[in-house]
Design a protein around this motif. Structure first.
Motif, PDB file in Angstrom:
ATOM      1  N   MET A  26      10.641  -5.448  18.917  1.00  0.00           N
ATOM      2  CA  MET A  26       9.214  -5.645  18.893  1.00  0.00           C
ATOM      3  C   MET A  26       8.926  -7.067  18.414  1.00  0.00           C
ATOM      4  SD  MET A  26       6.181  -3.303  17.226  1.00  0.00           S
ATOM      5  CE  MET A  26       7.352  -2.196  16.592  1.00  0.00           C
ATOM      6  N   GLY A  27       7.888  -7.682  18.972  1.00  0.00           N
ATOM      7  CA  GLY A  27       7.529  -9.044  18.620  1.00  0.00           C
ATOM      8  C   GLY A  27       6.922  -9.150  17.234  1.00  0.00           C
ATOM      9  N   LYS A  28       6.678 -10.364  16.798  1.00  0.00           N
ATOM     10  CA  LYS A  28       6.128 -10.620  15.463  1.00  0.00           C
ATOM     11  C   LYS A  28       4.748 -10.002  15.282  1.00  0.00           C
ATOM     12  CE  LYS A  28       8.433 -14.961  14.441  1.00  0.00           C
ATOM     13  NZ  LYS A  28       8.229 -16.381  14.139  1.00  0.00           N
ATOM     14  N   SER A  29       3.945  -9.944  16.359  1.00  0.00           N
ATOM     15  CA  SER A  29       2.579  -9.466  16.223  1.00  0.00           C
ATOM     16  C   SER A  29       2.516  -7.972  15.965  1.00  0.00           C
ATOM     17  CB  SER A  29       1.784  -9.791  17.490  1.00  0.00           C
ATOM     18  OG  SER A  29       2.250  -8.993  18.577  1.00  0.00           O
ATOM     19  N   LEU A  75       2.125  -5.834  18.180  1.00  0.00           N
ATOM     20  CA  LEU A  75       1.333  -5.235  19.248  1.00  0.00           C
ATOM     21  C   LEU A  75       2.252  -4.667  20.326  1.00  0.00           C
ATOM     22  CD1 LEU A  75      -1.451  -7.946  19.697  1.00  0.00           C
ATOM     23  CD2 LEU A  75      -1.607  -5.795  18.455  1.00  0.00           C
ATOM     24  N   ARG A  76       1.757  -3.625  20.991  1.00  0.00           N
ATOM     25  CA  ARG A  76       2.500  -3.003  22.076  1.00  0.00           C
ATOM     26  C   ARG A  76       1.518  -2.637  23.183  1.00  0.00           C
ATOM     27  NH1 ARG A  76       7.472   0.264  19.988  1.00  0.00           N
ATOM     28  NH2 ARG A  76       7.522   0.610  22.217  1.00  0.00           N
ATOM     29  N   PRO A 120      -2.637  -4.086  24.448  1.00  0.00           N
ATOM     30  CA  PRO A 120      -3.003  -5.167  23.516  1.00  0.00           C
ATOM     31  C   PRO A 120      -1.994  -6.325  23.533  1.00  0.00           C
ATOM     32  CG  PRO A 120      -3.334  -3.057  22.462  1.00  0.00           C
ATOM     33  CD  PRO A 120      -2.628  -2.783  23.767  1.00  0.00           C
ATOM     34  N   ARG A 121      -0.702  -6.014  23.687  1.00  0.00           N
ATOM     35  CA  ARG A 121       0.313  -7.072  23.754  1.00  0.00           C
ATOM     36  C   ARG A 121       0.143  -7.892  25.034  1.00  0.00           C
ATOM     37  NH1 ARG A 121       4.833  -8.751  25.794  1.00  0.00           N
ATOM     38  NH2 ARG A 121       6.402  -9.771  24.535  1.00  0.00           N
ATOM     39  N   LEU A 122      -0.152  -7.227  26.158  1.00  0.00           N
ATOM     40  CA  LEU A 122      -0.373  -7.939  27.410  1.00  0.00           C
ATOM     41  C   LEU A 122      -1.593  -8.853  27.313  1.00  0.00           C
ATOM     42  CD1 LEU A 122       0.366  -5.157  30.041  1.00  0.00           C
ATOM     43  CD2 LEU A 122       1.796  -7.107  29.437  1.00  0.00           C
ATOM     44  N   GLN A 152      -2.777 -10.202  24.542  1.00  0.00           N
ATOM     45  CA  GLN A 152      -2.398 -11.324  23.680  1.00  0.00           C
ATOM     46  C   GLN A 152      -1.533 -12.320  24.441  1.00  0.00           C
ATOM     47  OE1 GLN A 152       0.424 -10.674  20.499  1.00  0.00           O
ATOM     48  NE2 GLN A 152      -0.682 -12.124  19.184  1.00  0.00           N
ATOM     49  N   ALA A 153      -0.607 -11.837  25.257  1.00  0.00           N
ATOM     50  CA  ALA A 153       0.249 -12.721  26.053  1.00  0.00           C
ATOM     51  C   ALA A 153      -0.591 -13.523  27.040  1.00  0.00           C
ATOM     52  CB  ALA A 153       1.315 -11.913  26.788  1.00  0.00           C
ATOM     53  N   CYS A 198      -2.350 -16.300  25.132  1.00  0.00           N
ATOM     54  CA  CYS A 198      -1.405 -17.381  24.821  1.00  0.00           C
ATOM     55  C   CYS A 198      -1.107 -18.216  26.063  1.00  0.00           C
ATOM     56  CB  CYS A 198      -0.114 -16.809  24.248  1.00  0.00           C
ATOM     57  SG  CYS A 198      -0.302 -16.121  22.592  1.00  0.00           S
TER      58      CYS A 198
END
Length: 120
Positions: free
Chosen positions: A1-4, A6-7, A10-12, A14-15, A18
């Protein structure tokens, strides 16, 4: 899992944010990227118009987009090298030169693909 932490969606999101910041920063700070985007604004519609069928259109369009992708990667390498320190180091110069060479090769590829597709 990444630092954030998120999964999923929500992770998509955020990506995507960025990535948008990266494109915006490249547009703002990298003149070569701006020139390549301006060329793409002409070449992409031309690729869709001149290509006969999906495969030819994809080759023409893909060669143009590839230049921008390689430019973004080169800019990322340069940013990391510059972050490490302003003093000259042989490996820093080598990294920047290799990134620049990758951009040059991608630029050479565009007219080759366009000539092969359109004249072949």
């Amino acid at each position: 899992m990444g630092k954030s932490g998120l999964r999923g969606i929500p992770r998509l999101i955020q990506a995507f944010v960025c990535s948008a910041k990266g494109l915006s920063g490249a547009w703002r700070d990298e003149e070569a990227f701006r020139l390549e985007v301006l060329a793409a604004l002409v070449l992409i519609p031309a690729a869709l118009w001149l290509g006969e069928g999906g495969v030819e259109q994809a080759l023409l369009l893909g060669s143009v987009v590839l230049v921008m992708i390689v430019e973004l990667l080169n800019s990322a390498v340069e940013a990391v090298v510059d972050r490490v320190g302003p003093e000259h180091h042989e490996l820093s110069g080598k990294a920047k030169d290799i990134g620049s060479a990758a951009v040059l090769l991608s630029l050479f590829l565009v007219p080759v693909i366009w000539a092969l597709v359109l004249l072949g």
